[in-house]
Design an enzyme around this catalytic site. Structure first.
Site, PDB file in Angstrom:
ATOM      1  N   ASP A  63       0.848  -1.195   0.000  1.00  0.00           N
ATOM      2  CA  ASP A  63       0.000   0.000   0.000  1.00  0.00           C
ATOM      3  C   ASP A  63       0.887   1.250   0.000  1.00  0.00           C
ATOM      4  OD1 ASP A  63      -1.714   2.076   0.584  1.00  0.00           O
ATOM      5  OD2 ASP A  63      -2.601   1.112   2.347  1.00  0.00           O
ATOM      6  N   ILE A  64       0.772   2.041  -1.054  1.00  0.00           N
ATOM      7  CA  ILE A  64       1.659   3.207  -1.227  1.00  0.00           C
ATOM      8  C   ILE A  64       1.443   4.259  -0.130  1.00  0.00           C
ATOM      9  CG2 ILE A  64       0.185   4.621  -2.740  1.00  0.00           C
ATOM     10  CD1 ILE A  64       2.709   4.983  -4.543  1.00  0.00           C
ATOM     11  N   GLY A 106      -9.789   3.398  -6.145  1.00  0.00           N
ATOM     12  CA  GLY A 106      -8.428   2.875  -6.286  1.00  0.00           C
ATOM     13  C   GLY A 106      -7.419   3.575  -5.394  1.00  0.00           C
ATOM     14  N   VAL A 107      -6.241   3.804  -5.948  1.00  0.00           N
ATOM     15  CA  VAL A 107      -5.163   4.415  -5.159  1.00  0.00           C
ATOM     16  C   VAL A 107      -5.516   5.863  -4.806  1.00  0.00           C
ATOM     17  CG1 VAL A 107      -3.710   5.112  -7.133  1.00  0.00           C
ATOM     18  CG2 VAL A 107      -2.652   4.549  -4.953  1.00  0.00           C
ATOM     19  N   ASP A 108      -6.233   6.536  -5.680  1.00  0.00           N
ATOM     20  CA  ASP A 108      -6.684   7.921  -5.432  1.00  0.00           C
ATOM     21  C   ASP A 108      -7.541   7.967  -4.161  1.00  0.00           C
ATOM     22  OD1 ASP A 108      -7.176  10.593  -5.871  1.00  0.00           O
ATOM     23  OD2 ASP A 108      -8.450  10.312  -7.638  1.00  0.00           O
ATOM     24  N   THR A 120      -3.286   1.280 -14.669  1.00  0.00           N
ATOM     25  CA  THR A 120      -3.495  -0.163 -14.842  1.00  0.00           C
ATOM     26  C   THR A 120      -4.686  -0.714 -14.055  1.00  0.00           C
ATOM     27  OG1 THR A 120      -2.032  -0.879 -13.037  1.00  0.00           O
ATOM     28  CG2 THR A 120      -1.012  -0.502 -15.199  1.00  0.00           C
ATOM     29  N   GLY A 121      -5.425   0.180 -13.384  1.00  0.00           N
ATOM     30  CA  GLY A 121      -6.627  -0.244 -12.669  1.00  0.00           C
ATOM     31  C   GLY A 121      -7.857   0.087 -13.493  1.00  0.00           C
ATOM     32  N   TYR A 128      -8.502   2.497 -15.366  1.00  0.00           N
ATOM     33  CA  TYR A 128      -8.234   3.042 -16.698  1.00  0.00           C
ATOM     34  C   TYR A 128      -7.840   1.985 -17.738  1.00  0.00           C
ATOM     35  CZ  TYR A 128      -8.820   7.981 -15.358  1.00  0.00           C
ATOM     36  OH  TYR A 128      -9.328   9.206 -14.965  1.00  0.00           O
TER      37      TYR A 128
HETATM   38  N1  AR6 Z   1      -1.329   1.457  -3.085  1.00  0.00           N
HETATM   39  C1  AR6 Z   1      -0.703   1.197  -4.245  1.00  0.00           C
HETATM   40  N2  AR6 Z   1      -1.351   0.865  -5.377  1.00  0.00           N
HETATM   41  C2  AR6 Z   1      -2.708   0.779  -5.307  1.00  0.00           C
HETATM   42  C3  AR6 Z   1      -3.446   1.039  -4.133  1.00  0.00           C
HETATM   43  C4  AR6 Z   1      -2.699   1.404  -2.969  1.00  0.00           C
HETATM   44  N3  AR6 Z   1      -3.284   1.682  -1.823  1.00  0.00           N
HETATM   45  N4  AR6 Z   1      -4.755   0.868  -4.422  1.00  0.00           N
HETATM   46  C5  AR6 Z   1      -4.856   0.504  -5.705  1.00  0.00           C
HETATM   47  N5  AR6 Z   1      -3.619   0.433  -6.258  1.00  0.00           N
HETATM   48  P1  AR6 Z   1      -6.368   2.823 -10.137  1.00  0.00           P
HETATM   49  P2  AR6 Z   1      -6.016   4.202 -12.727  1.00  0.00           P
HETATM   50  C6  AR6 Z   1      -3.201   0.090  -7.628  1.00  0.00           C
HETATM   51  O1  AR6 Z   1      -7.669   2.257 -10.558  1.00  0.00           O
HETATM   52  O2  AR6 Z   1      -6.128   2.916 -13.460  1.00  0.00           O
HETATM   53  C7  AR6 Z   1      -9.495   6.506  -9.710  1.00  0.00           C
HETATM   54  O3  AR6 Z   1     -10.856   6.444  -9.428  1.00  0.00           O
HETATM   55  C8  AR6 Z   1      -4.132  -0.750  -8.475  1.00  0.00           C
HETATM   56  O4  AR6 Z   1      -3.968  -2.140  -8.157  1.00  0.00           O
HETATM   57  O5  AR6 Z   1      -6.235   3.353  -8.760  1.00  0.00           O
HETATM   58  O6  AR6 Z   1      -4.910   5.154 -13.084  1.00  0.00           O
HETATM   59  C9  AR6 Z   1      -9.055   7.898 -10.150  1.00  0.00           C
HETATM   60  O7  AR6 Z   1      -9.799   8.913  -9.524  1.00  0.00           O
HETATM   61  C10 AR6 Z   1      -3.620  -0.454  -9.876  1.00  0.00           C
HETATM   62  O8  AR6 Z   1      -2.536  -1.310 -10.236  1.00  0.00           O
HETATM   63  O9  AR6 Z   1      -5.905   4.050 -11.124  1.00  0.00           O
HETATM   64  C11 AR6 Z   1      -9.291   7.874 -11.626  1.00  0.00           C
HETATM   65  O10 AR6 Z   1     -10.627   8.197 -11.941  1.00  0.00           O
HETATM   66  C12 AR6 Z   1      -3.070   0.964  -9.767  1.00  0.00           C
HETATM   67  O11 AR6 Z   1      -3.075   1.287  -8.369  1.00  0.00           O
HETATM   68  C13 AR6 Z   1      -9.005   6.444 -12.005  1.00  0.00           C
HETATM   69  O12 AR6 Z   1      -9.229   5.660 -10.828  1.00  0.00           O
HETATM   70  C14 AR6 Z   1      -3.884   2.005 -10.509  1.00  0.00           C
HETATM   71  O13 AR6 Z   1      -5.278   1.700 -10.396  1.00  0.00           O
HETATM   72  C15 AR6 Z   1      -7.570   6.239 -12.422  1.00  0.00           C
HETATM   73  O14 AR6 Z   1      -7.409   4.936 -12.892  1.00  0.00           O
END
Ligand code: AR6
Length: 176
Positions: A14-15, A36-38, A126-127, A129
Site C-alpha cells: 500500500d503506497i 483505487g489508489v486515489d 493499470t486499474g 483506466y
Molecule cells: N497502493 C498502491 N497501489 C494501489 C493502491 C494502494 N493503496 N490501491 C490501488 N492500487 P487505479 P487508474 C493500484 O484504478 O487505473 C481513480 O478512481 C491498483 O492495483 O487506482 O490510473 C481515479 O480517480 C492499480 O494497479 O488508477 C481515476 O478516476 C493501480 O493502483 C481512475 O481511478 C492504478 O489503479 C484512475 O485509474
C-alpha cells in the site's frame, strides 16, 4: 545504467504507508478524488489534500492527461503527493503510450522542482483506466530509468505494486 537501476526499488503493498518525500497519485483530471489508489490517498491523507487540489483547479483548471500537480501529504507519512493523470486505455491508437510516459516524466520533473529525493509510483492507469499491465510496466521502467540517467537529484524511486500480477511483471522486467 547500473547506477541508475540501483536507484529503483520494487515493492509490493500500500503506497499510502510509505515514508518517502513524495508519493504519486493516479488521479483523474478533476483532481477531486475517486476510487483505487486515489481513494486510498485521500482517505489516509485527510481533507487537506482535497482542499489543496481545489485551490489548484481554481487557479489553473483541470489537470490534463499526462500532466502533474503537487500538494502536501496531509496526514500521510509522505511529505508531498504528486497527482498525475494517466490515460484511459482506448485500444492503443489514441496516444496512450506517450501520455503514460508523460505522466511518469512530468511527475519526476515536478519532483526535481520541489527538491524531492525519494518518490514512489503506483502502477498508473493499470486499474480502472484499463491500460495493459505489461505494456504499462515497460513504459514506467523505461521512462524512470531514462530520467534517472540524466539527474542525480532523485536518490530513490519506488515502484509500488498493489496486485500480484503487476508485482510479478515488474520483477521479470527489472531482471530481479
Ligand atoms: N497502493 C498502491 N497501489 C494501489 C493502491 C494502494 N493503496 N490501491 C490501488 N492500487 P487505479 P487508474 C493500484 O484504478 O487505473 C481513480 O478512481 C491498483 O492495483 O487506482 O490510473 C481515479 O480517480 C492499480 O494497479 O488508477 C481515476 O478516476 C493501480 O493502483 C481512475 O481511478 C492504478 O489503479 C484512475 O485509474
Amino acid at each position: 545504467m547500473d547506477s541508475t537501476l540501483s536507484r529503483i526499488t520494487l515493492l509490493q503493498g500500500d503506497i499510502t504507508k510509505l515514508n518517502v518525500d513524495a508519493i504519486v497519485n493516479a488521479a483523474n483530471s478533476s483532481l477531486m478524488g475517486g476510487g483505487g489508489v486515489d481513494g486510498a490517498i485521500h482517505r489516509t491523507g485527510g481533507p487537506i489534500i482535497l482542499a489543496e487540489c481545489r485551490q489548484i483547479v481554481a487557479r489553473q483548471g483541470r489537470c490534463a492527461t499526462g500532466e502533474a500537480v503537487v500538494t502536501s501529504g496531509g496526514n500521510l507519512p509522505a511529505r508531498y503527493v504528486i497527482h498525475t493523470v494517466g490515460p484511459v486505455w482506448h485500444g492503443g491508437n489514441n496516444n496512450e503510450a506517450n501520455l503514460l510516459q508523460n505522466a511518469y516524466s512530468n511527475s519526476l520533473k515536478l519532483a526535481v522542482e520541489n527538491g524531492i529525493e525519494t518518490i514512489a509510483f503506483p502502477n498508473i492507469s493499470t486499474g480502472v483506466y484499463g491500460f495493459p499491465k505489461e505494456k504499462a510496466a515497460e513504459i514506467a521502467i523505461q521512462t524512470v530509468t531514462e530520467f534517472l540517467s540524466k539527474t542525480d537529484q532523485i536518490r530513490q524511486v519506488y515502484f509500488v505494486c498493489f496486485d500480484q500480477e503487476n508485482y510479478k511483471l515488474y520483477h521479470i522486467l527489472m531482471n530481479l
